[in-house]
Enzyme design. Structure first.
Site, PDB file in Angstrom:
ATOM      1  N   MET A 257      20.161  -0.652  14.750  1.00 52.44           N
ATOM      2  CA  MET A 257      19.852  -1.327  14.243  1.00 52.44           C
ATOM      3  C   MET A 257      20.652  -2.747  13.086  1.00 52.44           C
ATOM      4  O   MET A 257      19.700  -3.480  12.802  1.00 52.44           O
ATOM      5  CB  MET A 257      19.643  -0.804  12.698  1.00 52.44           C
ATOM      6  CG  MET A 257      18.071   0.817  12.907  1.00 52.44           C
ATOM      7  SD  MET A 257      17.050  -0.683  13.337  1.00 52.44           S
ATOM      8  CE  MET A 257      17.025  -1.246  10.874  1.00 52.44           C
ATOM      9  N   GLU A 258      21.373  -3.183  13.768  1.00 50.17           N
ATOM     10  CA  GLU A 258      22.806  -3.462  13.612  1.00 50.17           C
ATOM     11  C   GLU A 258      22.863  -4.954  14.123  1.00 50.17           C
ATOM     12  O   GLU A 258      22.700  -6.020  13.446  1.00 50.17           O
ATOM     13  CB  GLU A 258      24.268  -3.156  13.183  1.00 50.17           C
ATOM     14  CG  GLU A 258      24.071  -2.786  11.548  1.00 50.17           C
ATOM     15  CD  GLU A 258      24.344  -3.087  10.682  1.00 50.17           C
ATOM     16  OE1 GLU A 258      24.110  -3.852  10.413  1.00 50.17           O
ATOM     17  OE2 GLU A 258      23.584  -2.180   9.446  1.00 50.17           O
TER      18      GLU A 258
END
Length: 387
Positions: free
Chosen positions: A112-113
């Site tokens: 996600m990051e």
């Protein structure tokens, strides 16, 4: 120690910024930053125009949760996550053993990051944070502290300035830690004396696991469950916390017919897009994920991506794509109208919290709608029309 504009950048156009850098040196010095580190950290640094632009940007666009999840938990990202799970299997097993955090959750946050490290940001962190400390209209103390901490990281040799990359707001490395989070939660996985979340993937993954553990991750438990609500369900129970056994007695079940493994677990019922979309029972670990990023859509995406990487399938229920969410200014309008109609929600600040959801439910009951508390465009249109 002093700095001249020429020493900092021969082509510097912002002498006020250079003067600010000179004035910040005593703050860094008093925090223990060495003068050579400070010189190297600010060599050639000018204000970051992207940071200034994004700092001042107030986007009115709100991505519907189904669009957010569609990109955040794409098939490509799921497949890449499974590859990373395999490629770093020994390290992830050791991290899971050490911290008690599921390896899939750690990999999901990585995905996600930064999309598994493929994009960690293109901004020199000291430059971004110095720009914010110098120019941001709010939170000056916060940006000052983050900048000092970033300088201390450089001073201790954990990373070199040319590798200290991150976002426009200073989030750094494979799993996007702010400097203060790095200071409190980063981990030296391989024992080399450096906590390198920029170039050492096991350090970054161990740091994320430590962050989750320190914020209360419950080992061996999931983040939550997709659930089905029975016909005639009392929507007043939305946002309440009960044991899963209590939810089961109300007719709440899993869509695949499976049993809940721990009926004594506490869980909160949420409807991210109202009664027409999927429903979820969220456990403690969901709210631990929100400590990483305090957004329901983000935490749901991390949990779902972790499940998909583990081998699970998509959500069983479809999203109602007509249930569009409100922008912040639209939410302010809704709050204003609710207050005028006597459904007190407090200040019209555009933030849809518990008070606003209670007011929405009261209004929905008064006009015969399902009282799910969801702030939608359709709801605003109805109340605006006097319905």
């Amino acid at each position: 120690m002093t700095f001249s504009a020429g020493a900092l950048s021969p082509a510097a156009a912002d002498t006020d910024f250079n003067r600010w850098v000179e004035g910040f040196w005593p703050v860094a010095r008093d925090a223990g930053v060495g003068r050579d580190t400070y010189r190297r950290a600010f060599q050639g640094v000018t204000p970051d125009p992207d940071t200034i632009r994004l700092m001042n940007k107030q986007s009115e666009f709100v991505k519907p949760i189904w669009e957010y999840l569609g990109s955040a938990v794409s098939d490509t990202r799921v497949e890449k996550g499974r590859e990373m799970l395999s490629a770093y299997a020994p390290q992830l097993a050791a991290i899971e053993q050490r911290y008690g955090v599921d390896r899939e959750a750690v990999v999901a946050i990585w995905g996600m990051e930064t999309n598994y490290g493929s994009f960690m940001g293109e901004h020199y962190v000291v430059r971004a944070l110095a720009t914010l400390a110098y120019a941001a209209p709010r939170r000056k103390d916060f940006w000052n502290r983050e900048l000092v901490t970033a300088l201390k990281i450089l001073d201790a040799g954990h990373v070199q300035p040319d590798r200290m990359e991150g976002s426009w707001a200073g989030a750094m490395g494979h799993t996007q830690f702010m400097p203060s989070s790095w200071s409190q939660y980063s981990s030296d996985y391989d024992g080399d004396g450096r906590r390198d979340i920029w170039t050492n993937i096991p350090d970054a993954l161990a740091s994320t696991a430590n962050y989750l553990k320190r914020h209360g991750w419950q080992s061996g438990k999931t983040w939550g469950y997709e659930v089905v609500l029975p016909r005639g369900f009392d929507y007043e129970a939305v946002d309440e916390e009960k044991t899963i056994a209590a939810w089961s007695r109300l007719g709440v079940s899993r869509p695949n017919g499976r049993n809940f493994p721990r009926p004594s677990d506490d869980a909160v019922l949420i409807l991210p897009a109202g009664a027409s979309g999927p429903a979820f029972l969220m456990l403690r670990n969901f709210y631990v994920i929100k400590r990483y990023n305090n957004a329901t859509a983000y935490a749901l995406a991390v949990g779902h991506l972790a499940d998909r990487v583990r081998g699970g399938g998509p959500f069983a229920q479809d999203w109602d794509k007509r249930a569009l969410p409100l922008t912040r200014s639209q939410a302010e309008d809704l709050q204003t109208l609710l207050n005028r109609r006597g459904f007190n929600v407090g200040a019209a600040d555009g933030r849809v919290g518990p008070a606003t959801r209670r007011g929405i439910r009261a209004y929905q009951r008064s006009v015969g709608l399902i009282p799910d508390g969801y702030a939608s465009v359709a709801l605003l249109e109805r109340i605006s029309a006097g319905g």
